[in-house]
Design a protein around this motif. Sequence first.
Motif, PDB file in Angstrom:
ATOM      1  N   ALA A 130     -19.930   2.853  58.924  1.00 33.37           N
ATOM      2  CA  ALA A 130     -21.335   2.936  59.343  1.00 33.37           C
ATOM      3  C   ALA A 130     -22.022   1.576  59.190  1.00 33.37           C
ATOM      4  N   LEU A 131     -21.655   0.818  58.154  1.00 37.79           N
ATOM      5  CA  LEU A 131     -22.249  -0.512  57.969  1.00 37.79           C
ATOM      6  C   LEU A 131     -21.893  -1.438  59.121  1.00 37.79           C
ATOM      7  N   MET A 132     -20.679  -1.378  59.592  1.00 38.55           N
ATOM      8  CA  MET A 132     -20.290  -2.204  60.738  1.00 38.55           C
ATOM      9  C   MET A 132     -21.107  -1.824  61.963  1.00 38.55           C
ATOM     10  N   MET A 133     -21.291  -0.524  62.162  1.00 41.92           N
ATOM     11  CA  MET A 133     -22.065  -0.071  63.326  1.00 41.92           C
ATOM     12  C   MET A 133     -23.533  -0.449  63.200  1.00 41.92           C
ATOM     13  N   ALA A 134     -24.096  -0.279  62.013  1.00 44.49           N
ATOM     14  CA  ALA A 134     -25.495  -0.659  61.803  1.00 44.49           C
ATOM     15  C   ALA A 134     -25.672  -2.164  62.028  1.00 44.49           C
ATOM     16  N   SER A 135     -24.695  -2.944  61.611  1.00 39.98           N
ATOM     17  CA  SER A 135     -24.741  -4.399  61.814  1.00 39.98           C
ATOM     18  C   SER A 135     -24.633  -4.746  63.286  1.00 39.98           C
ATOM     19  N   LEU A 136     -23.750  -4.054  63.985  1.00 41.07           N
ATOM     20  CA  LEU A 136     -23.554  -4.292  65.414  1.00 41.07           C
ATOM     21  C   LEU A 136     -24.838  -4.057  66.198  1.00 41.07           C
ATOM     22  N   PHE A 137     -25.567  -3.007  65.839  1.00 42.51           N
ATOM     23  CA  PHE A 137     -26.761  -2.645  66.596  1.00 42.51           C
ATOM     24  C   PHE A 137     -28.061  -3.154  65.969  1.00 42.51           C
ATOM     25  N   GLY A 138     -27.952  -4.012  64.962  1.00 41.17           N
ATOM     26  CA  GLY A 138     -29.138  -4.642  64.378  1.00 41.17           C
ATOM     27  C   GLY A 138     -30.051  -3.696  63.633  1.00 41.17           C
ATOM     28  N   THR A 140     -31.513  -3.068  60.681  1.00 41.97           N
ATOM     29  CA  THR A 140     -31.753  -3.730  59.403  1.00 41.97           C
ATOM     30  C   THR A 140     -32.066  -2.745  58.277  1.00 41.97           C
ATOM     31  N   ALA A 141     -32.890  -1.753  58.529  1.00 46.30           N
ATOM     32  CA  ALA A 141     -33.220  -0.778  57.479  1.00 46.30           C
ATOM     33  C   ALA A 141     -31.983  -0.007  57.055  1.00 46.30           C
ATOM     34  N   GLN A 142     -31.156   0.360  58.016  1.00 46.39           N
ATOM     35  CA  GLN A 142     -29.946   1.104  57.673  1.00 46.39           C
ATOM     36  C   GLN A 142     -28.947   0.226  56.929  1.00 46.39           C
ATOM     37  N   VAL A 143     -28.854  -1.031  57.296  1.00 47.20           N
ATOM     38  CA  VAL A 143     -27.970  -1.945  56.562  1.00 47.20           C
ATOM     39  C   VAL A 143     -28.403  -2.002  55.104  1.00 47.20           C
ATOM     40  N   ASP A 144     -29.717  -2.137  54.863  1.00 48.08           N
ATOM     41  CA  ASP A 144     -30.220  -2.151  53.483  1.00 48.08           C
ATOM     42  C   ASP A 144     -29.859  -0.861  52.763  1.00 48.08           C
ATOM     43  N   MET A 145     -30.089   0.287  53.421  1.00 48.08           N
ATOM     44  CA  MET A 145     -29.794   1.590  52.813  1.00 48.08           C
ATOM     45  C   MET A 145     -28.308   1.718  52.477  1.00 48.08           C
ATOM     46  N   LEU A 146     -27.474   1.350  53.418  1.00 44.32           N
ATOM     47  CA  LEU A 146     -26.036   1.488  53.230  1.00 44.32           C
ATOM     48  C   LEU A 146     -25.530   0.596  52.106  1.00 44.32           C
ATOM     49  N   ILE A 147     -25.983  -0.637  52.064  1.00 44.04           N
ATOM     50  CA  ILE A 147     -25.564  -1.553  51.000  1.00 44.04           C
ATOM     51  C   ILE A 147     -26.056  -1.038  49.647  1.00 44.04           C
ATOM     52  N   LYS A 148     -27.292  -0.592  49.604  1.00 40.11           N
ATOM     53  CA  LYS A 148     -27.843  -0.045  48.354  1.00 40.11           C
ATOM     54  C   LYS A 148     -27.028   1.170  47.899  1.00 40.11           C
ATOM     55  N   ALA A 149     -26.512   1.938  48.843  1.00 39.48           N
ATOM     56  CA  ALA A 149     -25.716   3.124  48.523  1.00 39.48           C
ATOM     57  C   ALA A 149     -24.263   2.779  48.192  1.00 39.48           C
ATOM     58  N   GLY A 150     -23.900   1.499  48.281  1.00 38.48           N
ATOM     59  CA  GLY A 150     -22.561   1.076  47.898  1.00 38.48           C
ATOM     60  C   GLY A 150     -21.629   0.696  49.029  1.00 38.48           C
ATOM     61  N   ALA A 151     -22.140   0.560  50.248  1.00 36.83           N
ATOM     62  CA  ALA A 151     -21.284   0.147  51.362  1.00 36.83           C
ATOM     63  C   ALA A 151     -20.705  -1.230  51.077  1.00 36.83           C
ATOM     64  N   ASP A 152     -19.439  -1.387  51.388  1.00 41.92           N
ATOM     65  CA  ASP A 152     -18.711  -2.624  51.125  1.00 41.92           C
ATOM     66  C   ASP A 152     -18.690  -3.480  52.394  1.00 41.92           C
ATOM     67  N   ALA A 153     -19.448  -4.561  52.370  1.00 41.01           N
ATOM     68  CA  ALA A 153     -19.544  -5.443  53.535  1.00 41.01           C
ATOM     69  C   ALA A 153     -18.270  -6.247  53.770  1.00 41.01           C
ATOM     70  N   SER A 154     -17.367  -6.268  52.810  1.00 41.76           N
ATOM     71  CA  SER A 154     -16.143  -7.054  52.978  1.00 41.76           C
ATOM     72  C   SER A 154     -15.034  -6.280  53.702  1.00 41.76           C
ATOM     73  N   LEU A 155     -15.214  -4.985  53.928  1.00 42.75           N
ATOM     74  CA  LEU A 155     -14.197  -4.203  54.624  1.00 42.75           C
ATOM     75  C   LEU A 155     -14.055  -4.681  56.061  1.00 42.75           C
ATOM     76  N   SER A 156     -12.835  -4.600  56.567  1.00 42.42           N
ATOM     77  CA  SER A 156     -12.605  -4.962  57.970  1.00 42.42           C
ATOM     78  C   SER A 156     -11.999  -3.778  58.713  1.00 42.42           C
ATOM     79  N   PRO A 174     -30.223 -13.219  61.893  1.00 45.50           N
ATOM     80  CA  PRO A 174     -30.956 -12.541  60.805  1.00 45.50           C
ATOM     81  C   PRO A 174     -30.104 -11.455  60.126  1.00 45.50           C
ATOM     82  N   MET A 175     -29.321 -10.713  60.905  1.00 48.83           N
ATOM     83  CA  MET A 175     -28.452  -9.690  60.331  1.00 48.83           C
ATOM     84  C   MET A 175     -27.365 -10.339  59.482  1.00 48.83           C
ATOM     85  N   LEU A 176     -26.836 -11.421  59.953  1.00 51.84           N
ATOM     86  CA  LEU A 176     -25.806 -12.148  59.212  1.00 51.84           C
ATOM     87  C   LEU A 176     -26.358 -12.600  57.859  1.00 51.84           C
ATOM     88  N   ARG A 177     -27.578 -13.149  57.862  1.00 53.86           N
ATOM     89  CA  ARG A 177     -28.215 -13.554  56.598  1.00 53.86           C
ATOM     90  C   ARG A 177     -28.440 -12.347  55.695  1.00 53.86           C
TER      91      ARG A 177
END
Length: 185
Positions: A130-138, A140-156, A174-177
Amino acid sequence: MLSLLLAAAMASTAAPATDALPSPERRQELLFEAVRIGRVDMIEPLVKAGADIDGYDARGFTPLILAAYNGQLGTVEALLKAGADACKPDGTQGNSAQMGVAFKGFDAIAARLLKAGCDVNARNNAGQTALMMASLFGRTAQVDMLIKAGADASLSDDAGRTAASVAHAQGNEPMLRQLHNPGTR
């Protein structure tokens, strides 16, 4: 029309004769129609009449995935209350409801689904999260939620893409930052 069909079929308060109800297939179709358009009032009667709350439609979607994808927060709540499996992926690509709202951008539904306790790093058939998809579609709020919930941004994913590489490929600096510095936008 949906409520009229079901109301006519279930008008009696006594146990209905089986021939008074729509066929099992039609009851399932009615459930899919109800969740798609937000008819919360139809969920309980249809489930009690035998519709499968976690069944798949012809495209492989569950009622919860359809409700989430169509922005029906009240329906998502009602389905979860009725026992729908928030973690069940679709039957074709393996996408979860959480992934669907990342595509569509329904932040309130994304937040509600996160509370359901599914694996925040669940992967579809292509290894995407879900984090990859949220990142793909920009999203930002969902990226914050997912990371806060423990999503691992290093997964490929299966193609070697991470949430950051997907954002980079989209030219979304901005999403990359945000991915490199969670909690900042």
